[in-house]
Design a protein around this motif. Structure first.
Motif, PDB file in Angstrom:
ATOM      1  N   GLY A 108       0.817  -1.203   0.000  1.00 46.06           N
ATOM      2  CA  GLY A 108       0.000   0.000   0.000  1.00 46.06           C
ATOM      3  C   GLY A 108       0.852   1.255   0.000  1.00 46.06           C
ATOM      4  N   SER A 109       1.589   1.463   1.097  1.00 45.95           N
ATOM      5  CA  SER A 109       2.342   2.711   1.212  1.00 45.95           C
ATOM      6  C   SER A 109       3.595   2.705   0.335  1.00 45.95           C
ATOM      7  CB  SER A 109       2.764   2.922   2.663  1.00 45.95           C
ATOM      8  OG  SER A 109       3.671   1.896   3.021  1.00 45.95           O
ATOM      9  N   ALA A 110       4.032   1.526  -0.064  1.00 45.29           N
ATOM     10  CA  ALA A 110       5.281   1.461  -0.831  1.00 45.29           C
ATOM     11  C   ALA A 110       5.068   1.994  -2.239  1.00 45.29           C
ATOM     12  CB  ALA A 110       5.772   0.021  -0.887  1.00 45.29           C
ATOM     13  N   LEU A 111       5.999   2.831  -2.687  1.00 39.37           N
ATOM     14  CA  LEU A 111       5.892   3.399  -4.025  1.00 39.37           C
ATOM     15  C   LEU A 111       6.496   2.445  -5.041  1.00 39.37           C
ATOM     16  CD1 LEU A 111       7.089   7.015  -3.206  1.00 39.37           C
ATOM     17  CD2 LEU A 111       4.764   6.315  -3.700  1.00 39.37           C
ATOM     18  N   SER A 112       5.886   2.399  -6.210  1.00 40.93           N
ATOM     19  CA  SER A 112       6.456   1.554  -7.263  1.00 40.93           C
ATOM     20  C   SER A 112       7.687   2.240  -7.847  1.00 40.93           C
ATOM     21  CB  SER A 112       5.433   1.318  -8.363  1.00 40.93           C
ATOM     22  OG  SER A 112       5.304   2.487  -9.136  1.00 40.93           O
ATOM     23  N   VAL A 113       8.453   1.495  -8.594  1.00 42.66           N
ATOM     24  CA  VAL A 113       9.653   2.065  -9.218  1.00 42.66           C
ATOM     25  C   VAL A 113       9.253   3.232 -10.124  1.00 42.66           C
ATOM     26  CG1 VAL A 113      11.631   1.546 -10.686  1.00 42.66           C
ATOM     27  CG2 VAL A 113      10.812  -0.156  -9.098  1.00 42.66           C
ATOM     28  N   GLN A 114       8.114   3.065 -10.835  1.00 43.50           N
ATOM     29  CA  GLN A 114       7.650   4.138 -11.724  1.00 43.50           C
ATOM     30  C   GLN A 114       7.300   5.401 -10.935  1.00 43.50           C
ATOM     31  OE1 GLN A 114       6.699   1.014 -11.901  1.00 43.50           O
ATOM     32  NE2 GLN A 114       6.343   0.334 -14.008  1.00 43.50           N
ATOM     33  N   GLN A 115       6.657   5.193  -9.780  1.00 45.68           N
ATOM     34  CA  GLN A 115       6.272   6.364  -8.980  1.00 45.68           C
ATOM     35  C   GLN A 115       7.509   7.075  -8.432  1.00 45.68           C
ATOM     36  OE1 GLN A 115       3.745   3.922  -6.548  1.00 45.68           O
ATOM     37  NE2 GLN A 115       1.959   5.182  -6.977  1.00 45.68           N
ATOM     38  N   ILE A 116       8.482   6.289  -7.999  1.00 43.96           N
ATOM     39  CA  ILE A 116       9.719   6.882  -7.481  1.00 43.96           C
ATOM     40  C   ILE A 116      10.383   7.689  -8.590  1.00 43.96           C
ATOM     41  CG2 ILE A 116      12.053   6.373  -6.634  1.00 43.96           C
ATOM     42  CD1 ILE A 116      10.765   3.870  -5.229  1.00 43.96           C
ATOM     43  N   HIS A 117      10.407   7.110  -9.792  1.00 46.80           N
ATOM     44  CA  HIS A 117      11.003   7.791 -10.947  1.00 46.80           C
ATOM     45  C   HIS A 117      10.264   9.102 -11.223  1.00 46.80           C
ATOM     46  CE1 HIS A 117      12.837   8.422 -14.818  1.00 46.80           C
ATOM     47  NE2 HIS A 117      11.640   8.500 -15.375  1.00 46.80           N
ATOM     48  N   GLU A 170      11.173  11.716  -8.718  1.00 50.01           N
ATOM     49  CA  GLU A 170      12.522  12.250  -8.923  1.00 50.01           C
ATOM     50  C   GLU A 170      12.560  13.198 -10.116  1.00 50.01           C
ATOM     51  OE1 GLU A 170      15.133   8.888  -9.089  1.00 50.01           O
ATOM     52  OE2 GLU A 170      15.090   8.590  -6.918  1.00 50.01           O
ATOM     53  N   VAL A 171      11.819  12.841 -11.173  1.00 56.17           N
ATOM     54  CA  VAL A 171      11.770  13.712 -12.359  1.00 56.17           C
ATOM     55  C   VAL A 171      11.131  15.048 -11.990  1.00 56.17           C
ATOM     56  CG1 VAL A 171      10.682  14.005 -14.626  1.00 56.17           C
ATOM     57  CG2 VAL A 171      11.787  11.854 -14.059  1.00 56.17           C
ATOM     58  N   ALA A 172      10.027  14.980 -11.238  1.00 53.36           N
ATOM     59  CA  ALA A 172       9.338  16.210 -10.832  1.00 53.36           C
ATOM     60  C   ALA A 172      10.262  17.098 -10.008  1.00 53.36           C
ATOM     61  CB  ALA A 172       8.083  15.868 -10.042  1.00 53.36           C
ATOM     62  N   GLN A 173      11.008  16.463  -9.102  1.00 49.54           N
ATOM     63  CA  GLN A 173      11.931  17.204  -8.243  1.00 49.54           C
ATOM     64  C   GLN A 173      13.025  17.872  -9.083  1.00 49.54           C
ATOM     65  OE1 GLN A 173      13.331  14.553  -5.242  1.00 49.54           O
ATOM     66  NE2 GLN A 173      14.227  16.155  -4.007  1.00 49.54           N
ATOM     67  N   ALA A 174      13.580  17.104 -10.014  1.00 51.40           N
ATOM     68  CA  ALA A 174      14.647  17.636 -10.870  1.00 51.40           C
ATOM     69  C   ALA A 174      14.130  18.794 -11.714  1.00 51.40           C
ATOM     70  CB  ALA A 174      15.207  16.534 -11.771  1.00 51.40           C
ATOM     71  N   ASN A 175      12.898  18.651 -12.234  1.00 47.92           N
ATOM     72  CA  ASN A 175      12.320  19.724 -13.043  1.00 47.92           C
ATOM     73  C   ASN A 175      12.132  20.994 -12.225  1.00 47.92           C
ATOM     74  OD1 ASN A 175      12.248  18.327 -15.429  1.00 47.92           O
ATOM     75  ND2 ASN A 175      10.142  17.634 -15.186  1.00 47.92           N
ATOM     76  N   ALA A 176      11.661  20.810 -10.980  1.00 46.40           N
ATOM     77  CA  ALA A 176      11.440  21.975 -10.121  1.00 46.40           C
ATOM     78  C   ALA A 176      12.761  22.691  -9.862  1.00 46.40           C
ATOM     79  CB  ALA A 176      10.806  21.541  -8.804  1.00 46.40           C
ATOM     80  N   GLU A 177      13.811  21.901  -9.581  1.00 48.27           N
ATOM     81  CA  GLU A 177      15.129  22.513  -9.339  1.00 48.27           C
ATOM     82  C   GLU A 177      15.614  23.251 -10.573  1.00 48.27           C
ATOM     83  OE1 GLU A 177      17.934  19.601  -7.881  1.00 48.27           O
ATOM     84  OE2 GLU A 177      16.618  19.116  -6.194  1.00 48.27           O
ATOM     85  N   MET A 178      15.406  22.630 -11.743  1.00 51.90           N
ATOM     86  CA  MET A 178      15.863  23.229 -12.990  1.00 51.90           C
ATOM     87  C   MET A 178      15.130  24.541 -13.249  1.00 51.90           C
ATOM     88  SD  MET A 178      16.809  20.471 -15.825  1.00 51.90           S
ATOM     89  CE  MET A 178      15.253  20.419 -16.689  1.00 51.90           C
TER      90      MET A 178
END
Length: 205
Positions: free
Chosen positions: A62-71, A74-82
């Motif tokens: 339930g609470s565990a994120l899938s590899v796709q969700q983690i990805h 991370e993409v969202a975070q990188a975009n925000a930083e950029m």
């Protein structure tokens, strides 16, 4: 030189003492009882246990994120930083551009043309004295008097509820820069019966 000692050594190598010869035979092939080392087996069993744990965690946790969700995170975070970094660079580059165009007669002329063509004068008057929109010639500003602040107010739209929309969608960035140069050139021109400062305008020296 003792020959027999060397044969003894050879025998020791050919017949390892710890292996037991199993009693079955396939096509003349005999097999030693040579089990895998304990650490290897334990690792193997642990990996099986881990697989069950992993499977349970990701499919039923339930609470565990899938590899796709983690990805995706991370993409969202990188975009925000950029975006943040780009935002800072953008403002720095903009400020540098304004050093060249503020006070430049060609830029001011280009800005005046854009001011007329895009209908800025409808709300701010041809002389900038202010009508529906605020007076652009006094020292009172809603979003600040710096070139970058004026650029953002034009581009992002100051007051959509009062008709000041985001002109960045309709006017090219270079024309907005020229508009800023023109607006700054209007400062202190004292047109007749100027509009009084808005309640939310603040004076700048």
């Amino acid at each position: 030189m003792h020959h027999h000692s060397t044969t003894e050594i050879v025998e020791e190598f050919t017949e390892p003492s710890y292996d037991k010869l199993l009693d079955h035979e396939y096509d003349g092939i005999r097999e030693y009882d040579n089990p895998l080392p304990g650490w290897w087996k334990n690792l193997f069993y642990l990996s099986i246990l881990f697989a069950f744990g992993y499977w349970g965690y990701y499919h039923f946790g339930g609470s565990a994120l899938s590899v796709q969700q983690i990805h995706a995170l991370e993409v969202a975070q990188a975009n925000a930083e950029m975006k943040q970094r780009r935002g800072k660079d953008f403002e720095k580059n903009l400020a540098n551009d304004f050093q060249k165009i503020v006070g430049n007669p060609q830029s001011i002329a280009k800005g005046k043309e854009a001011y007329t063509k895009n209908g800025c004068l409808a709300c701010h008057r041809p002389d900038g004295g202010g009508l529906i929109g605020p007076n652009l010639t006094d020292r009172f500003w809603i979003f600040g008097p710096q070139p970058v602040q004026i650029y953002k107010a034009i581009s992002n739209g100051g007051r959509p509820n009062k008709g000041m929309e985001a002109w960045g969608k309709k006017i090219a960035p270079d024309d907005i820069k020229a508009l800023v140069a023109y607006v700054i050139s209007l400062r202190g021109t004292n047109p007749p019966n100027p509009k009084k400062p808005e309640p939310d305008e603040t004076p700048f020296p």
